[in-house]
Design a protein around this motif. Structure first.
Motif, short mmCIF file in Angstrom:
data_model
loop_
_atom_site.label_atom_id
_atom_site.label_comp_id
_atom_site.label_asym_id
_atom_site.label_seq_id
_atom_site.Cartn_x
_atom_site.Cartn_y
_atom_site.Cartn_z
N ASP A 93 0.84 -1.21 0.00
CA ASP A 93 0.00 0.00 0.00
C ASP A 93 0.88 1.26 0.00
O ASP A 93 0.66 2.19 -0.77
CB ASP A 93 -0.91 0.04 1.24
CG ASP A 93 -2.09 -0.92 1.11
OD1 ASP A 93 -2.37 -1.37 -0.02
OD2 ASP A 93 -2.72 -1.22 2.15
N GLN A 94 1.85 1.24 0.91
CA GLN A 94 2.75 2.39 1.02
C GLN A 94 3.54 2.60 -0.27
O GLN A 94 3.68 3.72 -0.77
CB GLN A 94 3.79 2.16 2.15
CG GLN A 94 3.19 2.04 3.54
CD GLN A 94 2.85 3.41 4.07
OE1 GLN A 94 3.57 4.37 3.81
NE2 GLN A 94 1.76 3.51 4.79
N ALA A 95 4.06 1.50 -0.78
CA ALA A 95 4.90 1.58 -1.98
C ALA A 95 4.09 2.10 -3.17
O ALA A 95 4.57 2.93 -3.95
CB ALA A 95 5.49 0.21 -2.29
N ALA A 96 2.84 1.64 -3.28
CA ALA A 96 2.01 2.07 -4.41
C ALA A 96 1.72 3.56 -4.31
O ALA A 96 1.51 4.22 -5.33
CB ALA A 96 0.72 1.27 -4.45
N GLU A 97 1.71 4.10 -3.09
CA GLU A 97 1.49 5.53 -2.93
C GLU A 97 2.70 6.35 -3.31
O GLU A 97 2.59 7.45 -3.83
CB GLU A 97 1.13 5.84 -1.47
CG GLU A 97 -0.35 5.80 -1.29
CD GLU A 97 -0.84 6.49 -0.05
OE1 GLU A 97 -0.04 7.15 0.65
OE2 GLU A 97 -2.03 6.34 0.20
N GLN A 98 3.86 5.78 -2.99
CA GLN A 98 5.08 6.57 -3.14
C GLN A 98 5.82 6.34 -4.47
O GLN A 98 6.79 7.04 -4.75
CB GLN A 98 6.05 6.26 -1.99
CG GLN A 98 5.50 6.66 -0.64
CD GLN A 98 6.43 6.24 0.48
OE1 GLN A 98 7.64 6.23 0.33
NE2 GLN A 98 5.85 5.87 1.60
N ALA A 99 5.41 5.35 -5.22
CA ALA A 99 6.20 5.01 -6.41
C ALA A 99 5.31 4.69 -7.61
O ALA A 99 4.11 4.49 -7.47
CB ALA A 99 7.11 3.83 -6.09
N ASP A 100 5.95 4.64 -8.78
CA ASP A 100 5.25 4.34 -10.02
C ASP A 100 5.37 2.86 -10.38
O ASP A 100 4.69 2.36 -11.28
CB ASP A 100 5.84 5.16 -11.18
CG ASP A 100 5.89 6.63 -10.84
OD1 ASP A 100 4.82 7.21 -10.57
OD2 ASP A 100 7.01 7.20 -10.78
N MET A 101 6.31 2.19 -9.72
CA MET A 101 6.54 0.77 -9.99
C MET A 101 7.13 0.18 -8.72
O MET A 101 7.81 0.89 -7.97
CB MET A 101 7.52 0.62 -11.15
CG MET A 101 7.89 -0.81 -11.48
SD MET A 101 9.00 -0.82 -12.90
CE MET A 101 9.34 -2.56 -13.05
N ILE A 102 6.85 -1.09 -8.49
CA ILE A 102 7.35 -1.72 -7.27
C ILE A 102 8.17 -2.95 -7.64
O ILE A 102 7.71 -3.78 -8.43
CB ILE A 102 6.17 -2.14 -6.35
CG1 ILE A 102 5.28 -0.92 -6.03
CG2 ILE A 102 6.68 -2.80 -5.07
CD1 ILE A 102 3.95 -1.28 -5.35
N LEU A 103 9.36 -3.04 -7.09
CA LEU A 103 10.17 -4.25 -7.23
C LEU A 103 10.21 -4.92 -5.87
O LEU A 103 10.60 -4.28 -4.88
CB LEU A 103 11.62 -3.93 -7.62
CG LEU A 103 11.92 -3.40 -9.01
CD1 LEU A 103 13.45 -3.31 -9.20
CD2 LEU A 103 11.33 -4.30 -10.08
N THR A 104 9.82 -6.17 -5.81
CA THR A 104 10.00 -6.90 -4.56
C THR A 104 10.95 -8.05 -4.86
O THR A 104 11.08 -8.46 -6.01
CB THR A 104 8.68 -7.48 -4.04
OG1 THR A 104 8.27 -8.54 -4.91
CG2 THR A 104 7.59 -6.42 -3.97
N SER A 105 11.62 -8.55 -3.83
CA SER A 105 12.38 -9.77 -4.05
C SER A 105 12.04 -10.76 -2.95
O SER A 105 11.81 -10.38 -1.81
CB SER A 105 13.89 -9.50 -4.10
OG SER A 105 14.38 -9.09 -2.85
N GLY A 106 11.97 -12.01 -3.34
CA GLY A 106 11.63 -13.09 -2.42
C GLY A 106 10.15 -13.37 -2.43
O GLY A 106 9.33 -12.51 -2.80
N GLY A 107 9.80 -14.59 -2.06
CA GLY A 107 8.39 -14.96 -1.90
C GLY A 107 7.58 -14.94 -3.17
O GLY A 107 6.36 -14.79 -3.12
N ALA A 108 8.27 -15.11 -4.29
CA ALA A 108 7.55 -14.97 -5.57
C ALA A 108 7.02 -16.29 -6.12
O ALA A 108 6.20 -16.29 -7.02
CB ALA A 108 8.46 -14.32 -6.60
N SER A 109 7.47 -17.40 -5.53
CA SER A 109 7.04 -18.70 -6.08
C SER A 109 5.67 -19.07 -5.51
O SER A 109 4.94 -18.23 -5.01
CB SER A 109 8.06 -19.78 -5.73
OG SER A 109 9.34 -19.36 -6.09
N ALA A 110 5.37 -20.34 -5.52
CA ALA A 110 4.04 -20.76 -5.07
C ALA A 110 4.11 -21.58 -3.78
O ALA A 110 3.22 -22.35 -3.48
CB ALA A 110 3.35 -21.55 -6.18
#
Ligand code: AMP
Ligand code: MG
Length: 423
Positions: free
Chosen positions: A258-275
């Motif tokens: 939520d915070q990131a979407a407010e402050q940025a135009d794109m979000i990069l996360t790392s980790g936890g991307a699999s299933a």
């Protein structure tokens, strides 16, 4: 669409990362094609001064406001004369009083049968169309002696021979370089219409992560991805937004997004991307209905969780630092360029002989950490995707095709220096 200042383009569609239902392992080229089709500029336009222009992305073509050079001038130190006066063989011409220097032009016209002292960059006076090098004459200060013939217009620069007023000197979408600044300045342009810098938020996820430089428990590892990703974003010319580390907890992660979407135009996360059980990033994006887990036919990498959170695109990178970096360079970087207004930019490899051997299997594209030694590509001793030392050792990536490939010493391979990605 005409873009006014502060007018923000529409957000991405929620389903922009959707893949066909039957997709199994998506080839890299297919994934790139889909991203290219669906991503568009998402930042407003602003005006900046030339001095603020470096690294910015042009939102409009830049048009020369004046010609370069604006007037004909001399390319050398020498003597200006009229070509019609020159004969073959030895001759002399009287010098007029005065001279033409850069910034201090000769006033008036040089009469026929005369020469004038002229310096590099000085405006060519009326009555002069040719310049003879000072090394090619002898003079007593009142006349010059030299040998003909001379080429008409020798040692002169024509007005506008570099750029004519009204020419498009730089296209919309261009990321301004130091050389571009010279061109913009020389052609009388000042204010630039550019896209606002793309803000890219970075979130690391994982309960095992400790802040770099802090006390860490024995079972923890330091967050290596965040400083790397923030650094890459800076080098690409975008604005990094450091959101910190999120725990493996769905509610907490939600807040981070939520915070990131407010402050940025794109979000990069790392980790936890699999299933897996602790792969909350893909689970969360899944809940919004916007997420697609792209199982990419790539090594290192594989799962890339793509989604849209409150209208902001999210690239859920794999946690392994090597995979995170490769996926950023191959997928996230071109996506960032598109969102930032620079258009889709495919990096160009150079083809170099291999200094390694490898029996590559068919089925996925592979990126090897590599560097050039005497023009040949060496690869890192291990392909393990947790080996951060190899990322740092490398100066680029070797790309091996989706198909099987037998690489022997001196087989030509595609090498991308990190600089080809904007690093
Ligand atoms: P994950 O994708 O969350 O399953 O993580 C895959 C591997 O990458 C695990 O060994 C993680 O500990 C490691 N990893 C995840 N995030 C980071 C990070 N920010 N820095 C260094 N290693 C990480
Ligand atoms: Mg994890």
């Amino acid at each position: 669409m005409v873009q006014d200042n502060k007018l923000v383009p529409p957000p991405l569609k929620n389903d922009c990362f959707a893949l066909p239902a039957d997709t199994h392992w998506t080839p890299v080229s297919e994934a790139l094609k889909r991203l290219e089709e669906r991503l568009h500029v998402c930042v407003p336009v602003e005006q900046v001064a030339l001095s603020e222009g470096l690294g910015r992305i042009l939102a409009q073509d830049v048009v020369a406001q004046r010609s370069n050079p604006p007037q004909p001038n001399s390319a050398v130190d020498g003597y200006g004369l009229n070509h019609a006066d020159i004969v073959d063989g030895a001759q002399s011409l009287p010098l007029v009083e005065g001279r033409s220097a850069a910034g201090e032009p000769f006033e008036g016209a040089v009469p026929a049968g005369h020469a004038v002292r002229i310096l590099t960059g000085a405006t060519i006076p009326e009555g002069v169309d040719t310049v003879i090098l000072q090394e090619d004459v002898s003079t007593d200060g009142t006349a010059i002696a030299f040998h003909g013939p001379l080429k008409k217009a020798a040692n002169t620069r024509k007005a506008g021979e570099d750029v004519a007023s009204g020419d498009v000197i730089l296209p919309k979408g261009r990321q301004v370089t130091p050389a571009d600044l010279a061109l913009i300045a020389a052609t009388g342009c000042s204010g630039l219409s550019v896209y606002a810098r793309l803000r890219v938020a970075v979130i690391s996820t994982g309960d095992e992560l400790a802040e770099a430089g802090s006390e860490a428990r024995e079972d923890q590892i330091f967050d290596a991805n965040r400083p790397m990703l923030l650094g890459m974003i800076t080098q690409f010319g975008f604005t990094p937004v450091d959101m910190g580390r999120a725990p493996d907890d769905r509610e907490a992660l939600k807040n981070f997004l939520d915070q990131a979407a407010e402050q940025a135009d794109m979000i990069l996360t790392s980790g936890g991307a699999s299933a897996g059980d602790e792969d909350h990033m893909s689970a969360l994006l899944n809940e919004t209905g916007s997420m697609t887990l792209w199982r990419l036919a790539i090594k290192p990498g594989r799962p890339l969780a793509l989604g849209v959170w409150n209208g902001t695109p999210v690239f859920g990178l794999p946690g392994n630092p090597v995979a995170a970096m490769v996926c950023t360079l191959i997928f996230a970087k071109p996506a960032m360029s598109a969102l930032a207004g620079a258009g889709w930019k495919a990096s160009e490899p150079i083809w170099v002989p291999a200094a390694f051997e490898k029996d590559k299997k068919a089925g996925r594209r592979e990126y090897l950490r590599a560097r050039l030694v005497a023009g040949r590509a060496e690869v890192f001793k291990s392909e393990g995707s947790g080996r951060i030392s190899g990322l740092s050792w490398a100066e680029g990536l070797v790309e091996l095709p989706d198909e099987a490939m037998q690489v022997g010493e001196d087989t030509l391979v595609a090498y991308y220096p990190y600089a080809a990605f904007g690093l």
